[in-house]
Design a protein around this motif. Structure first.
Motif, PDB file in Angstrom:
ATOM      1  N   LYS A 565       0.840  -1.190   0.000  1.00 32.24           N
ATOM      2  CA  LYS A 565       0.000   0.000   0.000  1.00 32.24           C
ATOM      3  C   LYS A 565       0.877   1.242   0.000  1.00 32.24           C
ATOM      4  O   LYS A 565       1.754   1.397   0.845  1.00 32.24           O
ATOM      5  N   PHE A 566       0.624   2.135  -0.952  1.00 33.54           N
ATOM      6  CA  PHE A 566       1.376   3.392  -1.038  1.00 33.54           C
ATOM      7  C   PHE A 566       0.756   4.428  -0.108  1.00 33.54           C
ATOM      8  O   PHE A 566      -0.462   4.604  -0.082  1.00 33.54           O
ATOM      9  N   LEU A 567       1.619   5.148   0.650  1.00 29.23           N
ATOM     10  CA  LEU A 567       1.123   6.146   1.590  1.00 29.23           C
ATOM     11  C   LEU A 567       1.487   7.574   1.211  1.00 29.23           C
ATOM     12  O   LEU A 567       0.636   8.451   1.170  1.00 29.23           O
ATOM     13  N   LEU A 568       2.789   7.829   0.953  1.00 33.06           N
ATOM     14  CA  LEU A 568       3.221   9.215   0.787  1.00 33.06           C
ATOM     15  C   LEU A 568       4.418   9.276  -0.158  1.00 33.06           C
ATOM     16  O   LEU A 568       5.392   8.547   0.015  1.00 33.06           O
ATOM     17  N   LYS A 569       4.331  10.160  -1.150  1.00 29.79           N
ATOM     18  CA  LYS A 569       5.372  10.286  -2.149  1.00 29.79           C
ATOM     19  C   LYS A 569       6.513  11.164  -1.644  1.00 29.79           C
ATOM     20  O   LYS A 569       6.313  12.128  -0.925  1.00 29.79           O
ATOM     21  N   GLY A 570       7.732  10.817  -2.057  1.00 32.34           N
ATOM     22  CA  GLY A 570       8.896  11.636  -1.718  1.00 32.34           C
ATOM     23  C   GLY A 570       9.968  10.841  -1.008  1.00 32.34           C
ATOM     24  O   GLY A 570       9.890   9.611  -0.868  1.00 32.34           O
ATOM     25  N   ASN A 571      10.994  11.554  -0.552  1.00 25.00           N
ATOM     26  CA  ASN A 571      12.079  10.925   0.196  1.00 25.00           C
ATOM     27  C   ASN A 571      11.671  10.858   1.658  1.00 25.00           C
ATOM     28  O   ASN A 571      12.107  11.659   2.488  1.00 25.00           O
ATOM     29  N   ILE A 572      10.847   9.874   1.996  1.00 22.44           N
ATOM     30  CA  ILE A 572      10.246   9.738   3.314  1.00 22.44           C
ATOM     31  C   ILE A 572      10.873   8.524   4.011  1.00 22.44           C
ATOM     32  O   ILE A 572      10.704   7.394   3.561  1.00 22.44           O
ATOM     33  N   VAL A 573      11.584   8.768   5.094  1.00 24.19           N
ATOM     34  CA  VAL A 573      12.294   7.697   5.798  1.00 24.19           C
ATOM     35  C   VAL A 573      11.540   7.338   7.072  1.00 24.19           C
ATOM     36  O   VAL A 573      11.440   8.171   7.989  1.00 24.19           O
ATOM     37  N   PRO A 574      10.974   6.123   7.169  1.00 23.84           N
ATOM     38  CA  PRO A 574      10.243   5.748   8.389  1.00 23.84           C
ATOM     39  C   PRO A 574      11.192   5.596   9.583  1.00 23.84           C
ATOM     40  O   PRO A 574      12.274   5.024   9.458  1.00 23.84           O
ATOM     41  N   LEU A 575      10.779   6.144  10.729  1.00 20.73           N
ATOM     42  CA  LEU A 575      11.566   6.021  11.951  1.00 20.73           C
ATOM     43  C   LEU A 575      11.039   4.903  12.842  1.00 20.73           C
ATOM     44  O   LEU A 575      11.765   3.983  13.202  1.00 20.73           O
ATOM     45  N   ARG A 576       9.773   4.996  13.211  1.00 18.00           N
ATOM     46  CA  ARG A 576       9.138   3.964  14.027  1.00 18.00           C
ATOM     47  C   ARG A 576       7.628   4.153  13.995  1.00 18.00           C
ATOM     48  O   ARG A 576       7.123   5.214  13.626  1.00 18.00           O
ATOM     49  N   TRP A 577       6.912   3.106  14.393  1.00 14.35           N
ATOM     50  CA  TRP A 577       5.461   3.159  14.457  1.00 14.35           C
ATOM     51  C   TRP A 577       5.007   3.748  15.781  1.00 14.35           C
ATOM     52  O   TRP A 577       5.697   3.650  16.797  1.00 14.35           O
ATOM     53  N   ALA A 578       3.818   4.347  15.764  1.00 10.17           N
ATOM     54  CA  ALA A 578       3.167   4.705  17.017  1.00 10.17           C
ATOM     55  C   ALA A 578       2.732   3.418  17.714  1.00 10.17           C
ATOM     56  O   ALA A 578       2.567   2.373  17.079  1.00 10.17           O
ATOM     57  N   LYS A 579       2.537   3.476  19.017  1.00 10.35           N
ATOM     58  CA  LYS A 579       2.215   2.266  19.785  1.00 10.35           C
ATOM     59  C   LYS A 579       0.893   1.639  19.362  1.00 10.35           C
ATOM     60  O   LYS A 579       0.685   0.436  19.545  1.00 10.35           O
ATOM     61  N   ASN A 580       0.003   2.436  18.762  1.00  8.18           N
ATOM     62  CA  ASN A 580      -1.292   1.895  18.343  1.00  8.18           C
ATOM     63  C   ASN A 580      -1.253   1.230  16.974  1.00  8.18           C
ATOM     64  O   ASN A 580      -2.281   0.754  16.477  1.00  8.18           O
ATOM     65  N   SER A 581      -0.083   1.200  16.328  1.00  9.60           N
ATOM     66  CA  SER A 581       0.102   0.591  14.998  1.00  9.60           C
ATOM     67  C   SER A 581      -0.741   1.265  13.915  1.00  9.60           C
ATOM     68  O   SER A 581      -0.955   0.693  12.845  1.00  9.60           O
ATOM     69  N   LYS A 582      -1.210   2.487  14.185  1.00 11.77           N
ATOM     70  CA  LYS A 582      -2.030   3.184  13.209  1.00 11.77           C
ATOM     71  C   LYS A 582      -1.312   4.356  12.554  1.00 11.77           C
ATOM     72  O   LYS A 582      -1.814   4.924  11.582  1.00 11.77           O
ATOM     73  N   GLU A 583      -0.167   4.733  13.083  1.00 10.39           N
ATOM     74  CA  GLU A 583       0.571   5.876  12.555  1.00 10.39           C
ATOM     75  C   GLU A 583       2.058   5.570  12.536  1.00 10.39           C
ATOM     76  O   GLU A 583       2.546   4.728  13.292  1.00 10.39           O
ATOM     77  N   ILE A 584       2.762   6.302  11.656  1.00 13.80           N
ATOM     78  CA  ILE A 584       4.199   6.084  11.467  1.00 13.80           C
ATOM     79  C   ILE A 584       4.909   7.427  11.614  1.00 13.80           C
ATOM     80  O   ILE A 584       4.519   8.417  10.984  1.00 13.80           O
ATOM     81  N   TYR A 585       5.932   7.453  12.446  1.00 14.20           N
ATOM     82  CA  TYR A 585       6.796   8.620  12.532  1.00 14.20           C
ATOM     83  C   TYR A 585       7.880   8.487  11.469  1.00 14.20           C
ATOM     84  O   TYR A 585       8.494   7.426  11.316  1.00 14.20           O
ATOM     85  N   ALA A 586       8.119   9.559  10.730  1.00 15.31           N
ATOM     86  CA  ALA A 586       9.057   9.496   9.614  1.00 15.31           C
ATOM     87  C   ALA A 586       9.752  10.844   9.448  1.00 15.31           C
ATOM     88  O   ALA A 586       9.325  11.866  10.009  1.00 15.31           O
ATOM     89  N   VAL A 587      10.825  10.846   8.657  1.00 16.11           N
ATOM     90  CA  VAL A 587      11.548  12.064   8.311  1.00 16.11           C
ATOM     91  C   VAL A 587      11.248  12.400   6.858  1.00 16.11           C
ATOM     92  O   VAL A 587      11.428  11.547   5.969  1.00 16.11           O
ATOM     93  N   ASN A 588      10.796  13.618   6.615  1.00 19.11           N
ATOM     94  CA  ASN A 588      10.576  14.106   5.259  1.00 19.11           C
ATOM     95  C   ASN A 588      11.848  14.832   4.812  1.00 19.11           C
ATOM     96  O   ASN A 588      12.050  16.006   5.130  1.00 19.11           O
ATOM     97  N   SER A 589      12.712  14.120   4.108  1.00 23.15           N
ATOM     98  CA  SER A 589      14.005  14.680   3.704  1.00 23.15           C
ATOM     99  C   SER A 589      13.906  15.611   2.510  1.00 23.15           C
ATOM    100  O   SER A 589      14.917  16.204   2.115  1.00 23.15           O
ATOM    101  N   ASP A 590      12.733  15.730   1.921  1.00 27.25           N
ATOM    102  CA  ASP A 590      12.557  16.663   0.813  1.00 27.25           C
ATOM    103  C   ASP A 590      12.475  18.109   1.294  1.00 27.25           C
ATOM    104  O   ASP A 590      12.590  19.048   0.497  1.00 27.25           O
ATOM    105  N   LYS A 591      12.273  18.306   2.577  1.00 30.58           N
ATOM    106  CA  LYS A 591      12.183  19.642   3.147  1.00 30.58           C
ATOM    107  C   LYS A 591      13.552  20.099   3.637  1.00 30.58           C
ATOM    108  O   LYS A 591      14.393  19.304   4.018  1.00 30.58           O
ATOM    109  N   THR A 592      13.795  21.418   3.597  1.00 27.14           N
ATOM    110  CA  THR A 592      15.033  22.001   4.116  1.00 27.14           C
ATOM    111  C   THR A 592      14.687  23.037   5.172  1.00 27.14           C
ATOM    112  O   THR A 592      14.085  24.065   4.855  1.00 27.14           O
ATOM    113  N   PRO A 593      15.036  22.791   6.451  1.00 28.96           N
ATOM    114  CA  PRO A 593      15.637  21.559   6.961  1.00 28.96           C
ATOM    115  C   PRO A 593      14.623  20.416   6.981  1.00 28.96           C
ATOM    116  O   PRO A 593      13.417  20.662   6.862  1.00 28.96           O
TER     117      PRO A 593
END
Length: 610
Positions: A565-593
């Protein structure tokens, strides 16, 4: 002396961070009780040390009595009459030495602000876009002006580079030249009124001189590295593959001298001109011997002399402002040491001395008064930080876990969120989440990287020598799995299964330690590179950074039916899931900073949290 160092700053660093070697190393019959007294007197924790001199003297008297009693318990009366005298002298001398150590330590601790001053690092830029690489090689072009008022540096803008000059008092930086494709040299004139640089504009390589705040430029002969003569009438330059130094008249662009260099070196790097005479130093490297060498030669081509030869990498030899010393950077594991060697006439008076350790720098410049040094810090890895996010208050907080300029990288939080594993000095280390209880887990001679916790927190997987390893989270002998050929990352899928990138392969393999079976994460092995798999807390989904044409970005792979399943376009690096397994913390490297975002695993919508 218990604490070693060539200079005030290095001695002060030793006092604060290092423990003195036990006296038993120098005198085998030093008792354990006496050593305990020394350790307590020199303890780093002020509360643990002796609080009053009477307490110290009481322990010394007690230890002297114990030592004296052990001396007299002998069988032979002759030995009984001879040995105590010798031992008493040893004890007396040891007590005197201890008192000197204690008073010296109290003196350093209580008066350190008056005597010693640790090097103060002041950050000048904050965008993280200082240009360091040129054709895959690290060059530091950041230069502080001779009077210390300005800093010139190069900014990477993607397809082009620009030269900026910043007032160090805090004024906004000025762009003085733009449109550069590449640049190797950036040097202030001795007066601080002009800047010399060598650069590519389009496909044309040349050297230039520009006023310090911008304006009309002067074009010169192309050279890779160059420096000013003390009177600013000449530019000394080199070409990297050639064995010549040229002297260029800055007013007429005329080559007034071409100096043929001696030696069997392969490459010629960097150059600097003494501020007090016509002596020039340059840096070479010999591919056959893998040695770096610093040489000196007179501007008339006479008296070429090898000053230094090292097996470790050397960067940026620079004369001190008085011309009596040469400073340079030398590789030390993953960081660099600032070194200093004294020069007198044509001979070396002393061996090199360490000025500062733990730098992450590949070049530097010094002010005319010899008080300030400027460098670009290469921040690929540095100190460890702990970031916490309070969702209810929408509050993002950070805490620095390590200090200084040491090389830390690839931190991973344990499943119970109480500990961290990370890479330091090419091995795997562990510490508590609050930055305490640092413990080394591996002691391999080869580089270790990509540590990962098992879901139960009992093991750490990592890569070394191209193989998958595991080690107990308490340390011990690592296990190696030679039927795996690992290219980069490893992550656990379960307590028995581990993801790993096979060398040269786009996909992840899943390795079962029990059955020794390897299988592909995605059955189709030609769908683009897959990176950074993150298993959801319910173990049903895997978030990945997928370079999948035409919709590369953040994806989810189901562990139930292998659907994607595709979620979000770009240079998006997943860090970890939220404890509820419904959300993902990630870094959007396309932004400066770059931004830290929270992405819905259902809709792909996200919000920026940092």
């Amino acid at each position: 002396y218990p604490f070693q160092g060539e200079y005030d700053a290095s001695i002060f660093y030793s006092v604060i961070n290092q423990n003195p070697e036990p006296l038993a190393r120098y005198k085998a019959d030093i008792g354990e009780g006496f050593q305990r007294i020394i350790d307590k007197a020199l303890d780093k924790d002020l509360e643990t040390r002796y609080q009053h001199i009477d307490d110290l003297l009481s322990d010394l008297r007690r230890e002297r009595k114990v030592s004296s009693e052990s001396i007299f318990i002998t069988k032979d009366s002759y030995e009984r009459s001879k040995k105590p005298k010798k031992k008493k002298y040893i004890i007396a001398a040891s007590i005197l030495l201890l008192l000197l150590l204690v008073f010296a330590t109290f003196y350093l601790s209580n008066f350190k602000t008056k005597i010693f001053e640790l090097p103060k690092h002041t950050q000048l830029t904050f965008n993280g876009n200082i240009y360091l690489f040129e054709e895959g090689t690290l060059f530091d072009r950041s230069q502080i002006s001779p009077d210390g008022q300005f800093t010139a540096y190069v900014v990477d803008k993607g397809n082009e580079r620009s030269i900026y000059v910043k007032d160090n008092s805090g004024e906004q930086a000025i762009e003085i030249f733009k449109g550069l494709t590449g640049i190797t040299t950036l040097r202030w004139s001795p007066s601080g009124n002009e800047i010399f640089f060598s650069a590519t504009i389009g496909t044309s390589w040349s050297s230039y001189i520009i006023p310090k705040l911008g304006g009309r430029i002067q074009k010169l002969e192309p050279i890779h590295f160059g420096c000013w003569s003390p009177d600013e009438s000449l530019i000394a330059g080199i070409f990297i593959p050639d064995k010549f130094v040229i002297l260029l008249k800055r007013e007429t662009n005329e080559i007034v001298k071409r100096i043929k260099l001696k030696g069997s070196f392969t490459w010629l790097f960097d150059i600097d001109w003494s501020p007090k005479d016509d002596k020039i130093i340059f840096l070479t490297r010999d591919d056959k011997t893998d040695k770096y060498e610093i040489w000196s030669i007179n501007a008339d081509g006479s008296q070429q002399q090898k000053i230094l030869e090292e097996n470790k990498g050397i960067y940026s030899p620079r004369w001190s402002p008085d011309g009596n010393y040469i400073y340079y950077l030398q590789e030390n594991e993953a960081t660099q040491d600032l070194m200093k060697i004294e020069i007198s006439s044509n001979t070396i008076d002393k061996a090199p001395k360490v000025i500062q350790t733990g730098l992450q720098a590949f070049g530097f410049s010094i002010t005319r008064d010899n008080k300030k040094l400027c460098y670009t810090k290469y921040n690929e890895s540095s100190n460890l930080w702990n970031f916490t996010y309070n969702e209810r208050k929408n509050l993002f907080q950070s805490k620095k876990l390590t200090e200084g300029t040491s090389y830390y990288s690839q931190p991973v939080i344990s499943p119970n969120e109480e500990e961290i594993v990370f890479v330091h000095k090419d091995n795997i280390f562990k510490m508590s989440i609050n930055g305490e209880s640092n413990q080394q887990l591996t002691f391999l001679n080869s580089s270790c990287y990509s540590p990962s916790w098992s879901p139960n927190g009992k093991e750490i997987a990592f890569v070394s020598e191209g193989y998958l390893y595991t080690v107990s989270s308490e340390g011990g002998t690592p296990n190696i799995f030679k039927n795996t050929v690992v290219g980069s990352q490893v992550f656990w899928q379960s307590n028995s299964e581990i993801f790993y990138h096979k060398q040269g392969n786009q996909n992840f393999y899943v390795f079962n330690r029990l059955t020794q079976e390897n299988k592909l994460l995605v059955s189709n092995d030609s769908v683009g590179w897959v990176f950074n798999p993150r298993l959801s807390p319910d173990s049903l989904m895997i978030a990945v950074d997928w370079n999948r044409y035409p919709t590369s970005g953040l994806w989810i792979i189901s562990r139930v039916d292998s659907s994607q399943k595709f979620l979000l376009k770009g240079n998006i690096v997943p860090l970890r899931w939220a404890k509820n397994s419904k959300e993902i913390y990630a870094v959007n490297s396309d932004k400066t900073p770059p931004e830290i975002i929270k992405v819905s695993a259902n809709t792909g919508l996200y919000k920026v949290i940092y």
